[in-house]
Design a protein around this motif. Structure first.
Motif, PDB file in Angstrom:
ATOM      1  N   VAL A  41       0.878  -1.245   0.015  1.00 15.63           N
ATOM      2  CA  VAL A  41       0.026   0.028  -0.110  1.00 15.63           C
ATOM      3  C   VAL A  41       0.780   1.225  -0.079  1.00 15.63           C
ATOM      4  CG1 VAL A  41      -1.902   1.398   1.016  1.00 15.63           C
ATOM      5  CG2 VAL A  41      -1.776  -1.141   1.368  1.00 15.63           C
ATOM      6  N   ILE A  42       0.428   2.384  -0.840  1.00 12.64           N
ATOM      7  CA  ILE A  42       1.001   3.705  -0.734  1.00 12.64           C
ATOM      8  C   ILE A  42      -0.066   4.474  -0.057  1.00 12.64           C
ATOM      9  CG2 ILE A  42       1.825   5.763  -2.209  1.00 12.64           C
ATOM     10  CD1 ILE A  42       3.306   3.919  -3.810  1.00 12.64           C
ATOM     11  N   VAL A  43       0.407   5.259   0.870  1.00 12.33           N
ATOM     12  CA  VAL A  43      -0.512   6.370   1.748  1.00 12.33           C
ATOM     13  C   VAL A  43      -0.217   7.440   1.280  1.00 12.33           C
ATOM     14  CG1 VAL A  43      -1.245   6.917   3.889  1.00 12.33           C
ATOM     15  CG2 VAL A  43      -0.643   4.584   3.723  1.00 12.33           C
ATOM     16  N   GLY A  44      -0.962   8.087   0.503  1.00 16.83           N
ATOM     17  CA  GLY A  44      -0.803   9.652  -0.057  1.00 16.83           C
ATOM     18  C   GLY A  44      -1.155  10.799   0.875  1.00 16.83           C
ATOM     19  N   PHE A  45      -1.892  10.388   2.021  1.00 18.09           N
ATOM     20  CA  PHE A  45      -2.647  11.215   2.997  1.00 18.09           C
ATOM     21  C   PHE A  45      -3.010  10.468   4.187  1.00 18.09           C
ATOM     22  CE2 PHE A  45      -4.420  15.422   3.917  1.00 18.09           C
ATOM     23  CZ  PHE A  45      -3.069  16.285   3.907  1.00 18.09           C
ATOM     24  N   TYR A  46      -3.292  11.198   5.284  1.00 18.26           N
ATOM     25  CA  TYR A  46      -3.914  10.733   6.488  1.00 18.26           C
ATOM     26  C   TYR A  46      -3.213   9.394   7.041  1.00 18.26           C
ATOM     27  CZ  TYR A  46      -7.590  13.470   3.994  1.00 18.26           C
ATOM     28  OH  TYR A  46      -8.413  14.300   3.283  1.00 18.26           O
ATOM     29  N   PRO A  47      -1.843   9.595   7.432  1.00 12.52           N
ATOM     30  CA  PRO A  47      -1.282   8.525   7.869  1.00 12.52           C
ATOM     31  C   PRO A  47      -1.607   8.076   9.112  1.00 12.52           C
ATOM     32  CG  PRO A  47       0.225  10.349   7.920  1.00 12.52           C
ATOM     33  CD  PRO A  47      -0.894  10.765   7.226  1.00 12.52           C
ATOM     34  N   GLU A  48      -1.684   8.940   9.946  1.00  9.83           N
ATOM     35  CA  GLU A  48      -2.345   8.643  11.293  1.00  9.83           C
ATOM     36  C   GLU A  48      -3.750   8.039  11.605  1.00  9.83           C
ATOM     37  OE1 GLU A  48      -1.136  10.717  15.363  1.00  9.83           O
ATOM     38  OE2 GLU A  48      -1.654  12.633  13.907  1.00  9.83           O
ATOM     39  N   ASP A  49      -4.486   8.281  10.596  1.00  8.88           N
ATOM     40  CA  ASP A  49      -5.795   7.782  10.580  1.00  8.88           C
ATOM     41  C   ASP A  49      -5.580   6.286   9.914  1.00  8.88           C
ATOM     42  OD1 ASP A  49      -7.885  10.037  10.834  1.00  8.88           O
ATOM     43  OD2 ASP A  49      -6.433  10.785   9.556  1.00  8.88           O
ATOM     44  N   TYR A  50      -4.651   6.129   8.847  1.00 14.32           N
ATOM     45  CA  TYR A  50      -4.495   4.891   8.607  1.00 14.32           C
ATOM     46  C   TYR A  50      -3.874   3.905   9.628  1.00 14.32           C
ATOM     47  CZ  TYR A  50      -3.059   1.174   4.940  1.00 14.32           C
ATOM     48  OH  TYR A  50      -2.833   0.053   4.525  1.00 14.32           O
ATOM     49  N   MET A  51      -3.198   4.573  10.577  1.00 19.05           N
ATOM     50  CA  MET A  51      -2.672   3.574  11.774  1.00 19.05           C
ATOM     51  C   MET A  51      -3.670   3.352  12.535  1.00 19.05           C
ATOM     52  SD  MET A  51       0.748   3.948  14.060  1.00 19.05           S
ATOM     53  CE  MET A  51       2.001   3.886  12.896  1.00 19.05           C
ATOM     54  N   ALA A  52      -4.389   4.361  13.137  1.00 19.98           N
ATOM     55  CA  ALA A  52      -5.570   4.143  14.051  1.00 19.98           C
ATOM     56  C   ALA A  52      -6.418   3.220  13.659  1.00 19.98           C
ATOM     57  CB  ALA A  52      -6.205   5.470  14.230  1.00 19.98           C
ATOM     58  N   ILE A  53      -7.008   3.112  12.494  1.00 22.03           N
ATOM     59  CA  ILE A  53      -7.907   2.313  11.717  1.00 22.03           C
ATOM     60  C   ILE A  53      -7.377   0.850  11.403  1.00 22.03           C
ATOM     61  CG2 ILE A  53      -9.598   1.846   9.918  1.00 22.03           C
ATOM     62  CD1 ILE A  53      -9.486   5.121   9.704  1.00 22.03           C
ATOM     63  N   GLY A  54      -6.315   0.916  10.882  1.00 24.29           N
ATOM     64  CA  GLY A  54      -5.776  -0.463  10.390  1.00 24.29           C
ATOM     65  C   GLY A  54      -4.685  -1.223  11.097  1.00 24.29           C
ATOM     66  N   THR A  55      -4.650  -0.382  12.550  1.00 22.01           N
ATOM     67  CA  THR A  55      -3.691  -0.772  13.670  1.00 22.01           C
ATOM     68  C   THR A  55      -2.235  -0.625  13.224  1.00 22.01           C
ATOM     69  OG1 THR A  55      -3.135  -3.184  13.163  1.00 22.01           O
ATOM     70  CG2 THR A  55      -5.206  -2.721  14.404  1.00 22.01           C
ATOM     71  N   GLU A  56      -1.134  -0.707  14.150  1.00 20.16           N
ATOM     72  CA  GLU A  56       0.133  -0.235  13.850  1.00 20.16           C
ATOM     73  C   GLU A  56       0.725  -1.530  12.620  1.00 20.16           C
ATOM     74  OE1 GLU A  56       4.668  -0.121  15.925  1.00 20.16           O
ATOM     75  OE2 GLU A  56       2.688  -0.354  17.434  1.00 20.16           O
ATOM     76  N   ALA A  57       0.131  -2.599  12.955  1.00 21.03           N
ATOM     77  CA  ALA A  57       0.705  -3.510  11.978  1.00 21.03           C
ATOM     78  C   ALA A  57       0.428  -3.135  10.312  1.00 21.03           C
ATOM     79  CB  ALA A  57      -0.196  -4.960  12.270  1.00 21.03           C
ATOM     80  N   ALA A  58      -0.633  -2.290  10.258  1.00 19.42           N
ATOM     81  CA  ALA A  58      -0.869  -2.123   8.725  1.00 19.42           C
ATOM     82  C   ALA A  58       0.202  -1.521   8.001  1.00 19.42           C
ATOM     83  CB  ALA A  58      -2.085  -1.040   8.750  1.00 19.42           C
ATOM     84  N   PHE A  59       1.221  -0.863   8.880  1.00 20.93           N
ATOM     85  CA  PHE A  59       2.409  -0.133   8.308  1.00 20.93           C
ATOM     86  C   PHE A  59       3.394  -1.207   7.864  1.00 20.93           C
ATOM     87  CE2 PHE A  59       0.548   3.953   9.308  1.00 20.93           C
ATOM     88  CZ  PHE A  59       1.093   4.746   8.248  1.00 20.93           C
ATOM     89  N   ASP A  60       3.343  -2.312   8.165  1.00 23.75           N
ATOM     90  CA  ASP A  60       4.061  -3.413   7.713  1.00 23.75           C
ATOM     91  C   ASP A  60       3.872  -3.590   6.169  1.00 23.75           C
ATOM     92  OD1 ASP A  60       4.918  -3.881  10.247  1.00 23.75           O
ATOM     93  OD2 ASP A  60       3.406  -5.617  10.671  1.00 23.75           O
ATOM     94  N   LYS A  61       2.781  -3.299   5.857  1.00 22.12           N
ATOM     95  CA  LYS A  61       2.415  -3.342   4.399  1.00 22.12           C
ATOM     96  C   LYS A  61       2.386  -2.001   3.463  1.00 22.12           C
ATOM     97  CE  LYS A  61       1.222  -7.495   5.626  1.00 22.12           C
ATOM     98  NZ  LYS A  61      -0.029  -8.185   5.377  1.00 22.12           N
ATOM     99  N   VAL A  62       2.822  -1.041   4.207  1.00 19.95           N
ATOM    100  CA  VAL A  62       3.130   0.174   3.729  1.00 19.95           C
ATOM    101  C   VAL A  62       4.330   0.382   2.779  1.00 19.95           C
ATOM    102  CG1 VAL A  62       3.164   2.834   3.767  1.00 19.95           C
ATOM    103  CG2 VAL A  62       1.522   1.286   5.018  1.00 19.95           C
ATOM    104  N   VAL A  63       4.305   0.560   1.461  1.00 18.82           N
ATOM    105  CA  VAL A  63       5.698   0.575   0.937  1.00 18.82           C
ATOM    106  C   VAL A  63       5.954   1.783   0.291  1.00 18.82           C
ATOM    107  CG1 VAL A  63       5.405  -1.901  -0.016  1.00 18.82           C
ATOM    108  CG2 VAL A  63       4.441  -0.104  -1.370  1.00 18.82           C
TER     109      VAL A  63
END
Length: 360
Positions: A41-63
């Motif tokens: 996944v590429i996160v263009g905006f709202y990175p904190e929201d992405y972590m809050a909703i997806g959990t910290e583990a979601a950033f394992d998939k952020v490339v």
């Protein structure tokens, strides 16, 4: 042999569960089909929201990520990097607003999904076709509009991308409950709407900063029962004529700020900001040329808020803040700053310390 077959079956079954094809409608009503949860996944905006909703583990998939909006809140970014150093290693994709967004970089990262803000999607124009031609799926979300509908829809979309639909539903429900509670009290009380003016105070007392029309703080102030004086003159964000602010005579003024500003009199708010220093800077706005005649100044109804707490699913606390600022008796039981911090404690791995709301 049987053991090997069972292991192969389990591997296939788990892979099927975690790679189910889904079709979603994003906030623009576009049908987007991809395998969820997305693995790259590429996160263009709202990175904190992405972590809050997806959990910290979601950033394992952020490339890849457009980092500037996070790094602009230096203390907040450093808090997360201290907790999770790998955030600093995520490749940078550039900015849409400064025309440094790199389509080539995005394609080279081979994402399954690129999550963009509404304004980013529209700003990229024909570059969107290049990304889609490369087989990249684009999901558009939008917290900037600051509408209940788009906040909830964006949260649900992030839940699908990250495989956290249940968590997303809980966060969206919490947000809606806060908005509904405030709307219900306002309707039952049926009080006159106070006039409210919001200004981003990065430029300091001597220079009038940006204000907000029908999105961001403008929409929040309206949702909280205020008559936003900027709405007739500014569609999204921009500056009012200084004389117009005085002529509109707001009952409540809110100055927002980040952890740093342009000068020693800039409004500062946020992580690591001393409350006494923030109070001193807010007090300085009472001395702005011509403001002594404004009701908000005469009645000491000046407030400050953390600019980073807007355009996010966290900002239910800021609706509470505006409601309490404008209707102090009606919302005396609310503690907006604690609500803001409680969101971190419930949904994020770190909790900031500083000054996030303020009243003179």
């Amino acid at each position: 042999m049987i053991k090997s077959f069972i292991m192969l079956f389990l591997t296939f079954s788990i892979g099927s569960v975690w790679a189910a094809e889904v079709t979603v409608k994003d906030v623009l009503g576009r049908d987007v089909t991809f395998d969820a949860p997305a693995q790259r996944v590429i996160v263009g905006f709202y990175p904190e929201d992405y972590m809050a909703i997806g959990t910290e583990a979601a950033f394992d998939k952020v490339v890849g990520m457009s980092k500037y909006i996070w790094q602009a809140r230096t203390s907040n970014w450093e808090m997360y990097v201290e907790h999770r150093p790998s955030l600093d290693d995520i490749p940078e994709i550039g900015r849409v607003d400064t025309q440094t967004f790199s389509v080539e970089k995005v394609i080279s990262l081979n994402p399954d999904v690129v999550m963009l803000a509404d304004w980013q999607y529209k700003g990229l124009a024909t570059d969107i076709e290049r990304l889609e031609s490369a087989g990249i799926k684009i999901v558009v979300v939008d917290y900037n509009a600051q509408t209940l509908e788009r906040h909830i829809k964006s949260t649900e979309l992030i839940g699908v991308i990250t495989g956290q639909e249940e968590r997303a539903n809980q966060i969206a429900t919490d947000y809606k409950n806060t908005a509904d509670m405030i709307s219900k009290r306002l309707a039952e009380a049926n009080l006159p709407e106070p006039k409210v003016y919001t200004e981003f105070g990065a430029s300091g007392v001597q220079e009038l900063g940006f204000t907000f029309g029908k999105n961001m703080w403008g929409a929040i102030s309206t949702m909280a029962g205020g008559d936003n004086i900027s709405a007739p003159f500014v569609e999204w964000w921009g500056k009012l004529n200084p004389e117009q602010v005085i002529a509109s005579n707001p009952d409540v003024i809110v100055i927002t700020g980040y952890e740093t500003g342009k000068g020693s009199d800039s409004m500062i708010m946020g992580q690591g900001v001393d409350r006494a220093e923030a109070h001193k800077r807010l007090e300085g706005y009472k001395n702005r040329l011509g403001w002594s005649s404004i009701n908000a100044v005469k009645n000491n109804r000046l407030y400050a808020a953390y600019h980073g707490a807007c355009r996010t699913i966290f900002d239910a606390a800021m609706i509470e803040f505006y409601a309490k600022a404008m209707y102090p008796d009606l919302f005396a039981d609310l503690d907006p700053e604690q609500s803001y911090l409680d969101f971190y404690k419930k949904y994020l791995p770190v909790t900031p310390k500083g000054t996030f709301t303020l009243a003179l």
